[in-house]
Design a protein around this motif. Structure first.
Motif, PDB file in Angstrom:
ATOM      1  N   VAL A 144      -7.598  -0.248  -3.403  1.00  0.00           N
ATOM      2  CA  VAL A 144      -7.121  -0.258  -2.137  1.00  0.00           C
ATOM      3  C   VAL A 144      -5.861  -0.035  -2.203  1.00  0.00           C
ATOM      4  O   VAL A 144      -5.660   1.703  -1.259  1.00  0.00           O
ATOM      5  N   GLY A 145      -5.195  -0.156  -3.339  1.00  0.00           N
ATOM      6  CA  GLY A 145      -4.417   0.715  -3.490  1.00  0.00           C
ATOM      7  C   GLY A 145      -4.239   2.137  -4.308  1.00  0.00           C
ATOM      8  O   GLY A 145      -3.178   2.187  -3.685  1.00  0.00           O
ATOM      9  N   PHE A 146      -4.894   2.411  -4.723  1.00  0.00           N
ATOM     10  CA  PHE A 146      -5.395   3.533  -4.641  1.00  0.00           C
ATOM     11  C   PHE A 146      -5.769   4.736  -3.718  1.00  0.00           C
ATOM     12  O   PHE A 146      -5.262   5.931  -3.392  1.00  0.00           O
ATOM     13  N   ARG A 147      -6.254   4.224  -3.200  1.00  0.00           N
ATOM     14  CA  ARG A 147      -6.487   4.943  -2.200  1.00  0.00           C
ATOM     15  C   ARG A 147      -5.477   5.083  -1.078  1.00  0.00           C
ATOM     16  O   ARG A 147      -4.903   6.223  -0.403  1.00  0.00           O
ATOM     17  N   LEU A 148      -3.939   4.161  -0.920  1.00  0.00           N
ATOM     18  CA  LEU A 148      -3.090   4.371   0.061  1.00  0.00           C
ATOM     19  C   LEU A 148      -2.224   5.382  -1.083  1.00  0.00           C
ATOM     20  O   LEU A 148      -1.768   5.786  -0.238  1.00  0.00           O
ATOM     21  N   ALA A 149      -2.284   5.641  -2.837  1.00  0.00           N
ATOM     22  CA  ALA A 149      -1.236   6.474  -3.222  1.00  0.00           C
ATOM     23  C   ALA A 149      -2.127   7.826  -3.082  1.00  0.00           C
ATOM     24  O   ALA A 149      -1.293   8.824  -3.232  1.00  0.00           O
TER      25      ALA A 149
END
Length: 293
Positions: free
Chosen positions: A113-118
């Motif tokens: 989830v976090g890497f998609r946001l990044a």
């Protein structure tokens, strides 16, 4: 690091694309306190960060949402459970709160989830805290690879996934690789199982399990993102993790060689047993990121 009392925590909801996102947020003493978005893992929810928020929330604004299909968040009946959609909702959540710059704490499911946001918003990312959140093929155990390889059309695949969603399976994720099980409070897996047993939740988890391969397909992109942006990075890792073993932690150093790496003799849920060791590392990291702005 010494905590000046116990943090006040607000418990709220925010509507995002028809999803009623539950989140908990510390109320620090300073208005300009560093901000960290805490992204939980499977099969847990934002409650896994309660003690961390208590300890650090007087000094930092810590925000922990529940994804659709987890915890107290309520999703409509027709919601499509995939990692892209989880990221869509958390992206909308961040925008709804008006956050513009923060450190992302990525644990387990929190990494994809976090890497998609990044990828979508590199300008948001002030730094990364990675705790047993994998982005490398060498960070997958044989058991994890076999599980990820399951497909809906494979005979017995759904039954295999659902076997992990039982109380025995949930408890096992906490206990595996832990040297001293007496440090584990049973509340974590008991509360997780309560949410897993709610109507529709197992269907959501089965869908996400079958979508996990989409994360592996993005590993190369995430590694490129790390090399391009070289965010300040703190890595804390339980080396007894049966899913994401120690090589996955060390692999980050290829792409962010200045990352700070700390390994702990514990399992997947490292905060459950090593909060006294990990919380000061997080505090120091957030202070350094804030000072570097």
């Amino acid at each position: 690091m010494t905590a000046s009392g116990i943090a006040r925590t607000a418990h709220r909801h925010l509507e995002v694309e028809g999803v009623r996102v539950f989140y908990r947020e510390s109320l620090p003493e300073r208005e300009d306190a560093p901000v960290s978005l805490l992204l939980h893992g499977f099969p847990s929810a934002s409650h896994q960060f309660r003690r961390l928020i208590d300890v650090l929330g007087t000094r930092y604004r810590l925000i922990a949402p529940d994804y659709p299909g987890f915890g107290h968040t309520q999703a409509p009946g027709g919601f499509t459970y995939s990692f892209d959609r989880l990221a869509d909702i958390i992206e909308g959540f961040v925008q709804g709160l008006g956050l513009t710059r923060f450190v992302v704490y990525m644990f387990d499911f929190g990494a994809p989830v976090g890497f998609r946001l990044a990828e979508r918003h590199p300008e948001w990312i002030a730094g990364l805290i990675v705790q047993n959140g994998n982005a490398y093929t060498e960070g997958l155990s044989d058991g994890a690879r076999d599980f990820i390889a399951l497909r809906p059309e494979t005979p017995g695949a759904e039954e295999t996934v659902r076997g992990l969603l039982t109380l025995e399976g949930t408890r096992g994720q906490y206990e595996a690789g832990v040297a001293d099980p007496s440090l584990l409070a049973p509340d974590g897996w008991t509360l997780d199982q309560h949410f897993l047993d709610l109507p529709g939740r197992k269907r959501a988890q089965v869908a996400l399990a079958f979508d996990y391969h989409s994360n592996l397909e993005r590993y190369g992109r995430w590694q490129s993102w790390l090399r391009e942006h070289t965010p300040p990075t703190l890595i804390t890792w339980g080396v007894g993790d049966p899913f994401f073993p120690e090589p996955g932690a060390r692999a980050y150093l290829r792409d962010v060689p200045d990352a700070e790496l700390h390994l702990f003799e514990t399992g997947h849920f490292a905060l459950e047993t090593h909060l006294p060791q990990i919380a000061p590392l997080i505090a120091g990291f957030l202070d350094r990121v804030q000072d570097a702005r």
